[in-house]
Design an enzyme around this catalytic site. Structure first.
Site, mmCIF file in Angstrom:
data_model
loop_
_atom_site.group_PDB
_atom_site.id
_atom_site.type_symbol
_atom_site.label_atom_id
_atom_site.label_comp_id
_atom_site.label_asym_id
_atom_site.label_seq_id
_atom_site.Cartn_x
_atom_site.Cartn_y
_atom_site.Cartn_z
ATOM 1 N N GLU A 219 -1.232 14.103 21.675
ATOM 2 C CA GLU A 219 -0.094 14.896 21.218
ATOM 3 C C GLU A 219 1.136 14.014 21.415
ATOM 4 O OE1 GLU A 219 2.610 18.446 22.844
ATOM 5 O OE2 GLU A 219 0.459 18.812 23.061
ATOM 6 N N CYS A 253 8.862 17.775 22.353
ATOM 7 C CA CYS A 253 8.173 16.981 21.333
ATOM 8 C C CYS A 253 8.312 17.601 19.949
ATOM 9 C CB CYS A 253 6.699 16.804 21.689
ATOM 10 S SG CYS A 253 5.795 18.357 21.874
#
Length: 508
Positions: A219, A253
């Site tokens: 990720e 993120c």
């Protein structure tokens, strides 16, 4: 609060791995009741110590308690509780869809744990991006090593204290440290690795994992764009975008990295942003209880450099104090496509507003870059939203909000290409750490009816028989209609009847 972090001795790491592997082979983690017990312990580890986590997260990130509760502790407990409520259903063997050629063999998918799992989590959300993913690994029946970020030492040290008090140390261990510790971890074979962080380190992780053939989920984030339809509700768009951009001081993120706005609409969007900004921060954000700090001086310097070198014009904010790890929430207008703010993921509270001619230019620019982890669209026009979604690629595509999709139940979260691989949250986390083991059980009578001809010697009669059994039902050629094949249905009915009789006889 003391922030000295005690690192795990490097020589202990192979021993930890061996102990967890031995425990996994013993079968201790496989019973559903045991998994639920440990998930409950994980939830109570957070609940019982939530105020202490608020203190450590404030020490590490200068984060307001409200954000820590909304974006870290609460969402982590919710994720673990969802796994607790559903693990029994998720772990049940699953029969495949009915198929004439295979139904007698009862094809079934067993949901089995992969083994010993390594989770390398980042600094920005130490609980959600560590413990929430760990909940998926526990639910799947694995043993787990969690490696928190050394950049959040107070939180990592608290986790080290609480892990053996709440979780079974024979199955779940926490390892603290920096590069030497991670390097030693990556020398070992793992049944699955989850790395959350940046692309540069991901290349190191993937290279090391290749040497041991350890499967990896990543990720990674990236520059997640926002496309603004000039006809959208500008104030609503500004409020949601600035919330997503300035929460946790932009260290998300999935934070909107930059906004692509038609030139004619840039001023209207900026007017809305300035109005919202004043409502968010009626006092100086540096003295506000509603704004976080950057995790380290190095990251503060990096973000400050982006602001110092931009060719755009700072509309609000722009102040920086490296020693205090402070970057003011900042909006910059007239940012060119080749600006310093457009080089890499900002990962800070700076919103570049990039003027473009139209949505087509916005789409062309997005497609010229790496696929982002998220792509955001603000529009009430369904055709506008469809045009953007149909002509771009990203991990997720979200209309009229930002960030919140990460906590959406049963929505897969993950990147594509350089923004990551694999899927997480909810059942997708369970699936990531689960081996889908296919099984068949072929009864004796199948040879008598269907497949006797598969054995040598291969005669013409056997060839005809097997060919009929394995023949593919062809689709019509393009432009040609296919008539109804009543004969096949009759054969099907006869074989089904005979099969039922033989199965009944076998049970007797």
């Amino acid at each position: 609060m003391a922030s000295q972090l005690a690192y795990t001795p490097v020589e202990e790491i192979p021993k930890i791995h061996a102990e967890l592997l031995s425990t996994f082979k013993s079968g201790k983690t496989k019973p559903i009741a045991y998994r639920k017990e440990q998930l409950a312990q994980l939830i109570y580890m957070i609940k019982d110590n939530e105020d202490r986590f608020f203190e450590t997260l404030k020490a590490d990130l200068g984060r307001p308690n409200f954000e820590s509760e909304m974006l870290d502790t609460s969402i982590t407990m919710s994720e673990a509780k969802y796994a607790y409520d559903n693990v029994e259903k998720w772990a049940k063997p699953e029969r495949t869809p009915w198929d004439f050629n295979w139904f007698a063999m009862k094809p079934t998918i067993r949901k089995e744990p992969k083994g010993v799992v390594l989770l390398i989590s980042p600094f920005n959300f130490p609980l959600f991006l560590g413990l929430a993913h760990m909940a998926g690994a526990i639910a799947a029946g694995n043993t787990v090593v969690l490696k928190p970020s050394e950049l959040t030492p107070a939180t990592a040290q608290l986790l080290a204290e609480l892990f053996p008090k709440y979780l079974d140390p024979e199955c779940y261990r926490l390892v603290n440290g920096d590069v030497p510790v991670v390097s030693k971890l990556l020398e070992l074979p793992w049944n699955h690795i989850l790395y959350t962080g940046n692309g540069r380190v991901a290349k190191i992780v993937l290279t090391a994992a290749a040497k041991t053939l350890s499967p990896v989920t990543t990720e990674l984030g990236g520059k997640s764009p926002v496309i603004i339809d000039p006809r959208c509700d500008m104030k609503l768009a500004a409020r949601r975008i600035l919330w997503g951009k300035f929460s946790n001081a932009g260290q998300l993120c999935v934070a909107p990295d930059y906004a692509l706005v038609p030139r004619a609409a840039q001023d209207a969007f900026l007017d809305a942003c300035q109005e919202v900004y004043k409502s968010f921060y009626p006092v100086d954000p540096s003295s506000s209880d509603s704004f976080s700090r950057i995790v380290s001086e190095a990251h503060t310097k990096r973000i400050k450099r982006y602001i110092d070198e931009t060719k755009g014009k700072v509309v609000v904010g722009g102040q920086a104090d490296v020693e205090k790890r402070y970057i003011a929430p900042t909006i910059v207008k007239d940012v060119p496509l080749d600006d310093s703010l457009m080089e890499d993921e900002i990962f800070g509270p700076v919103l570049p507003v990039v003027p473009v001619n139209d949505v087509d230019e916005a789409i062309e620019f997005i497609n010229s870059k790496d696929h982002p982890l998220a792509l955001y669209i603000f529009s009430q026009d369904s055709s506008f939203k469809a045009k953007v979604a149909n002509n771009t690629e990203s991990g997720s595509v979200i209309a009229n909000d930002v960030d919140i999709h990460v906590g959406t139940t049963d929505l897969p979260f993950g990147g594509t290409g350089p923004s990551g691989s694999g899927y997480l949250t909810g059942k997708y986390s369970f699936d990531t750490f689960t081996h889908l083991r296919g099984t068949l059980d072929n009864p004796w009578w199948v040879d008598a009816i269907l497949l006797k001809g598969r054995y040598p010697p291969y005669t013409a009669a056997k060839t005809r028989t097997v060919r009929k059994a394995i023949a593919v039902s062809m689709p019509p050629r393009p432009g040609q209609k296919l008539g109804k094949r009543w004969g096949l249905w009759i054969v099907f009915a006869l074989v089904s009847a005979i099969s039922a009789i033989l199965m009944k006889r076998q049970r007797q």
